[in-house]
Design an enzyme around this catalytic site. Structure first.
Site, PDB file in Angstrom:
ATOM      1  CD  GLU A 207       0.243  -2.118  -9.200  1.00 22.66           C
ATOM      2  OE1 GLU A 207      -0.553  -3.009  -8.887  1.00 22.66           O
ATOM      3  OE2 GLU A 207       0.048  -1.312 -10.142  1.00 22.66           O
ATOM      4  CD  GLU A 344      -3.026  -3.062  -5.683  1.00 20.89           C
ATOM      5  OE1 GLU A 344      -3.514  -3.235  -6.831  1.00 20.89           O
ATOM      6  OE2 GLU A 344      -2.342  -2.076  -5.391  1.00 20.89           O
TER       7      GLU A 344
END
Length: 432
Positions: A207, A344
């Site tokens: 991320e 995710e």
């Protein structure tokens, strides 16, 4: 996963920037047992490879081989083919005594401008065990090199120790000394496992954003600055120089940089949406077109990205937003011609999961996603320390259950578990 502190509203849209022409992909020859890409799909030993996977950051944090075995057995029984876990676990030198006492897994210790590598039985040997056990159960691993967030010692440790106070988070992506330190660690991990067919892919960072949860962004990481894209390009080229065979991906959340991003209205004030205006630093379309980024990944947490909009009576729905986000990414991936993995996603609440996940997973299957990986897999019946152990932060094994962050689901929650078991069967049929 990271709970986003920057909240915005997406007008459901299928807009694609159109800046990328279809990618002319050439299949790369790889050893037997290695997954590669071929015409926008994954391929394993000449056959299609589609999968339902799992996230398990805590897997290398387990202290016993028995619990690692039990976890992989549980995953295999549910049809899991790919597991994503952290290839980093770093601590400050001040944490070392406590880590040794508690048995905490750690691979790096920072106590100066250089980290010290830990390759012993409480360090990388635990990751060795995870990778080898994955192979035993026919499961492959996505290994992530570092974290954008502070959890378990991510990029901010590099910044804090090497640059000190006053540095901005985006300097992780531009400072040559930090890049050298990151590459030194990456080289250690890649060289350790580059001959292993248990590795599905290397992942550059979890991320990546211009900022982190502890350090702000600087003026050199703004929409259009290319800071992250340049870093992705450079680091994927570096990994490819070390390993010509395993696939490489970003680990990004999948934010876009659109010329006309959706507009957010909040309390009568209009602004462009953080997930689409380039402010995060990512440009999903451009990054996916890089030659050594083999497939696209994206994350999805509308419930936590837009909490002020998710209330009874609102015209915002978690389910609808997610379907739009998924459509945007599948269109982008098809335009470039590379596989796409929903890497995710999560929401809280058993009822939410059992209803919304069904819609999301069905759409992923219908729209050509090559992989679906919920956050996160939970394992029951763990026995280390009598089945009760505080790992770090609020993460703990409780009554034999692996850490539960609110998004975790377990095998006894059949209304959720069956969604992924059934999807795994569909993916297995497509892989014949």
């Amino acid at each position: 996963m990271r709970l986003c502190a920057f909240i915005s509203l997406l007008c459901l849209s299928s807009f694609v920037s159109g800046r990328n022409a279809p990618h002319s992909e050439r299949k790369r020859a790889v050893p037997e047992g290695f997954v590669t890409t071929n015409h926008g799909q994954f391929e394993l030993d000449g056959k299609p490879f589609n999968f339902v996977g799992a996230n398990s950051y805590w897997l290398p944090l387990l202290t016993t081989s028995d619990d690692v075995e039990k976890t992989f057995l549980g995953m295999r029984d549910q049809g899991v083919k790919v597991v994503r876990t952290w290839g980093f676990n770093a601590i400050n030198g001040s944490e070392l005594a406590g880590a040794l006492e508690s048995g905490l897994t750690y691979y790096q210790v920072w106590n100066s401008t250089k980290f010290v590598l830990n390759e012993d039985s409480q360090g990388l040997q635990r990751l060795d065990n995870v990778v080898s056990t994955a192979g035993k159960y026919g499961i492959k691993m996505i290994v992530t090199f570092t974290n954008n967030w502070i959890g378990y010692g991510g990029s901010d440790l590099y910044i804090n120790w090497m640059l000190g106070s006053g540095a901005t988070h985006d300097e992780f992506f531009t400072n040559e000394n930090i890049i050298s330190a990151y590459q030194s660690y990456v080289k250690t991990i890649v060289n350790r496992y580059k001959t292993s067919p248990s590795i599905f892919a290397w992942e550059l960072m979890n991320e990546a954003r211009c900022l982190s949860d502890t350090i702000p962004a600087g003026p050199n990481c703004v929409p259009g600055s290319e800071t992250l894209n340049t870093w992705y390009s450079r680091q994927s080229d570096f990994v490819r120089s070390l390993d010509p065979f395993h696939m490489i991906t970003t680990g990004g959340e999948g934010q876009f940089f659109w010329e006309n991003p959706p507009i957010l209205w909040s309390n009568g004030v209009a602004s462009t949406d953080y997930n689409f205006n380039g402010q995060a630093g990512e440009d999903f379309d451009k990054t996916l077109s890089l030659p050594n980024i083999d497939f696209g990944v994206y994350h999805m947490y509308p419930q936590t990205w837009y909490p002020q909009l998710d209330f009874p009576g609102s015209n915002f729905t978690v389910q609808g937003w997610g379907l739009g986000w998924m459509q945007d990414h599948i269109q982008a991936a098809k335009a470039i011609g590379k596989p796409l993995v929903l890497e995710e996603f999560g929401i809280s609440g058993l009822k939410n999961k059992s209803t919304v996940y069904k819609e999301w997973v069905d759409f992923a299957l219908e729209s050509g996603h090559a992989g679906v990986m919920p956050w996160q897999f939970g394992q029951l019946g763990l026995t280390e320390d009598g089945g009760n152990r505080l790992i770090k932060y609020a993460d703990m094994i409780l009554n034999g259950a692996s850490p539960n962050d609110g998004n975790t689901f377990y095998a006894n929650e059949t209304s959720i578990d069956d969604i992924f078991i059934n999807a795994a069967k569909v993916m297995a049929q497509r892989s014949q």
